[in-house]
Design an enzyme around this catalytic site. Sequence first.
Site, PDB file in Angstrom:
ATOM      1  N   GLU A 196       0.813  -1.217   0.000  1.00 54.08           N
ATOM      2  CA  GLU A 196       0.000   0.000   0.000  1.00 54.08           C
ATOM      3  C   GLU A 196       0.843   1.262   0.000  1.00 54.08           C
ATOM      4  O   GLU A 196       0.415   2.288  -0.528  1.00 54.08           O
ATOM      5  CB  GLU A 196      -0.945   0.004   1.214  1.00 54.08           C
ATOM      6  CG  GLU A 196      -1.938   1.136   1.193  1.00 54.08           C
ATOM      7  CD  GLU A 196      -3.118   0.917   2.124  1.00 54.08           C
ATOM      8  OE1 GLU A 196      -3.712   1.910   2.567  1.00 54.08           O
ATOM      9  OE2 GLU A 196      -3.454  -0.243   2.401  1.00 54.08           O
ATOM     10  N   TYR A 211      -0.049  -3.022  13.900  1.00 52.13           N
ATOM     11  CA  TYR A 211      -0.974  -2.326  13.012  1.00 52.13           C
ATOM     12  C   TYR A 211      -1.892  -1.380  13.792  1.00 52.13           C
ATOM     13  O   TYR A 211      -2.568  -1.798  14.730  1.00 52.13           O
ATOM     14  CB  TYR A 211      -1.809  -3.352  12.250  1.00 52.13           C
ATOM     15  CG  TYR A 211      -2.725  -2.786  11.202  1.00 52.13           C
ATOM     16  CD1 TYR A 211      -2.203  -2.246  10.023  1.00 52.13           C
ATOM     17  CD2 TYR A 211      -4.107  -2.791  11.374  1.00 52.13           C
ATOM     18  CE1 TYR A 211      -3.050  -1.736   9.049  1.00 52.13           C
ATOM     19  CE2 TYR A 211      -4.959  -2.279  10.401  1.00 52.13           C
ATOM     20  CZ  TYR A 211      -4.414  -1.752   9.243  1.00 52.13           C
ATOM     21  OH  TYR A 211      -5.250  -1.235   8.282  1.00 52.13           O
TER      22      TYR A 211
END
Length: 731
Positions: free
Chosen positions: A8, A316
């Site tokens: 990403e 995360y």
Amino acid sequence: MKSLVLAEKPSVGKDIARVLQCRKPVAGGLEGEHYIVTWAYGHLVTLADPEQYEDRYKTWRMEDLPMLPDQMKLEVIRQTGKQYHAVKELLMRKDVGQVIIATDAGREGELVARLILLKSGCRKPLKRLWISSVTDKAIKEGFQNLKDAKAYENLYQAAMSRAEADWLVGINATRALTCKYNAQLSCGRVQTPTLAMIEDREQKIREFRPQTYYGIQAVCRVKDKSVTLTWQSEKGMASSFDEAYIQKTAERLQQKNETVYAETEQVKKAAQLVPAPALYDLTELQRDANKKFQYSAKQTLNIMQRLYETHKVLTYPRTDSRYLTKDILGTIKERLRACSTGPYKALGGPLLAKPLPDKPAFVNDAKVSDHHAIIPTEQYVDLAAMSVEERRIYDLVVRRFFAVMYPSARYENVSVKMKIGSETFTAKGKIIQDMGWKAVYENGEGEEGEESSQKIPPMEKGQRFPVIKLSVTKGQTKPPAAFTEATLLSAMENPIPFLKENNPKEAAILKETGGLGTVATRADIIEKLFTGFLIEKKGNELHTTAKARQLLKLVPKDLKKPELTADWEGKLSSMAKGKLDRRLFMGEIREYTKELVNEIKDADGQFRHDNLTNKKCPRCGKRMLAVNGKNAKLLVCQDRECGYRETVSRTSNARCPVCHKKMELSGKGEDAVFFCSCGYREKLKKFKERREKEGGGVSKKDVARYMKQQQKEAQESVNTAFADALKNWKI
């Protein structure tokens, strides 16, 4: 054949490339013997603007609404178009046999990759990398356990439905409002209910009328110590609005020329165990960072991203869980060793020396969806490499990580009931017996601190003690507190108190789906309210603007309700689990869009700018609006199509020499002036001279940066959340 890995962001892509030994630079990525790694910059592809469907949509006209394309089109985002074409070239290489989706493990991450694949026409076999941290170990383990991308097809369908639904409702409603009232107005399924909650709170504050209440306080001498007692009514109330009654009661208790005694009626002692608070999810972390450091939700998320991607010391960030799964237990000791350094060595040492409990309270597989709570990774930390902001956020997470593994704090609570004459008085005290997890925090008080608590000496029933002071106390009821970003995040997470109707089913949906928006989007929603000049800051408090208050009167009622977005998220969640057909959901959205547009068309109302100034726009000559940005005061052209703006003043980091508050800097070049709310003013030139004498100052780089920012803002158009995406449309 090689596998193409699509990450990403460049930072994550380069980490994956290093682990996979991809060292050869290629356009848009890095290549190795078995893998090619490329990356996006977040979204490279998005849903197309309306003018891509028909030329008539270039002009904003009410008669063209609603816009309901049969098939939604995609377009490449212009700013990152070069990278998209590089990724497409790699996807189409003949020696690429499969694609590994390695975007963020979540709904939006899935959409980032799938839109690129869809736009490029790539139909090669897909695998999915699903990891919660980007350490070398996590990446290696992830590639050893790649998933079939078909397992995430429902997640992709939910992500695509969310994007299309927001497009249909947001763009149509925004165009309808703008055309109807000839003003730059926008709305959305999350931002409008959030704005409505802030205004609802402000309305309650405006309508609040304080009331004075009264009580009686007594101080008695117990041995050599003073104990403060509070009067209690027969109904157990500690105060009364009846001043005459309280005054009469106090006078009756004060016997002339005689010592007044308090007689002990009851002494209760109770042990109390206070467990550590749960691990952090993103929202809880954003709340604490705002309370302690006044960081905005967006700022905290950005810092967390750096700690996750660059330093690789935290897991995360975009998680809504505060628990861990059982498979993480085996890595706890390694994580403890990695972060037990510097100020954390003494805290982590005892935990490393003893085994973990068999069933720790912080482990619960049932309460973890896509990602577990935010905790340290196995990566050894270099605190010296972090900025002050990064150290603060890391400190919050690592101390909470230690805290959940320490024992509960233990207290002895003491409550005493005494009689003075015929009236009842009470006193409460708390004695800490074991700090437990609170020892993890430097002040020994934990997250919220301890309320002041008196120590009550040993007392027994029937004992009498002299009263050395008896007085009437008074106070005033307080209005509800204005929202801060911390409390707004809490309200977005749990908007049940803001439901317009007492519907248990809707409340249950809100609770199940986690409220308004998601942990990943709430920070952006708050930022959109700022950039759309719908809210402003006063100190750390959030307040609606006049523009927002008018908008809320004009927007359809349904869009202001938390129930709407809760219903959407509930259906999207069902879709991600394969329990709801995408076509059914989108059919409902199209019908709902028609209803919204018709409601706006038929509505009665008007919009009036009440922040017009006499200064005219240098581009179009129309009068400009005075607005408060998040960190600056600006003049903005009232014509949305023109979009001109200029900065009047900006909050600086320079402190006032009188009151030490942050000063604002206005003006240009050497004529710029610092000024403070206390009345202090100082020219930039004089300020620099003074600071140089004091050993500090504003560097030339700081001034240049400020001036560059002013020029940039003057060139940019001012737009709301939806108008940003639609800035090229014409009315």
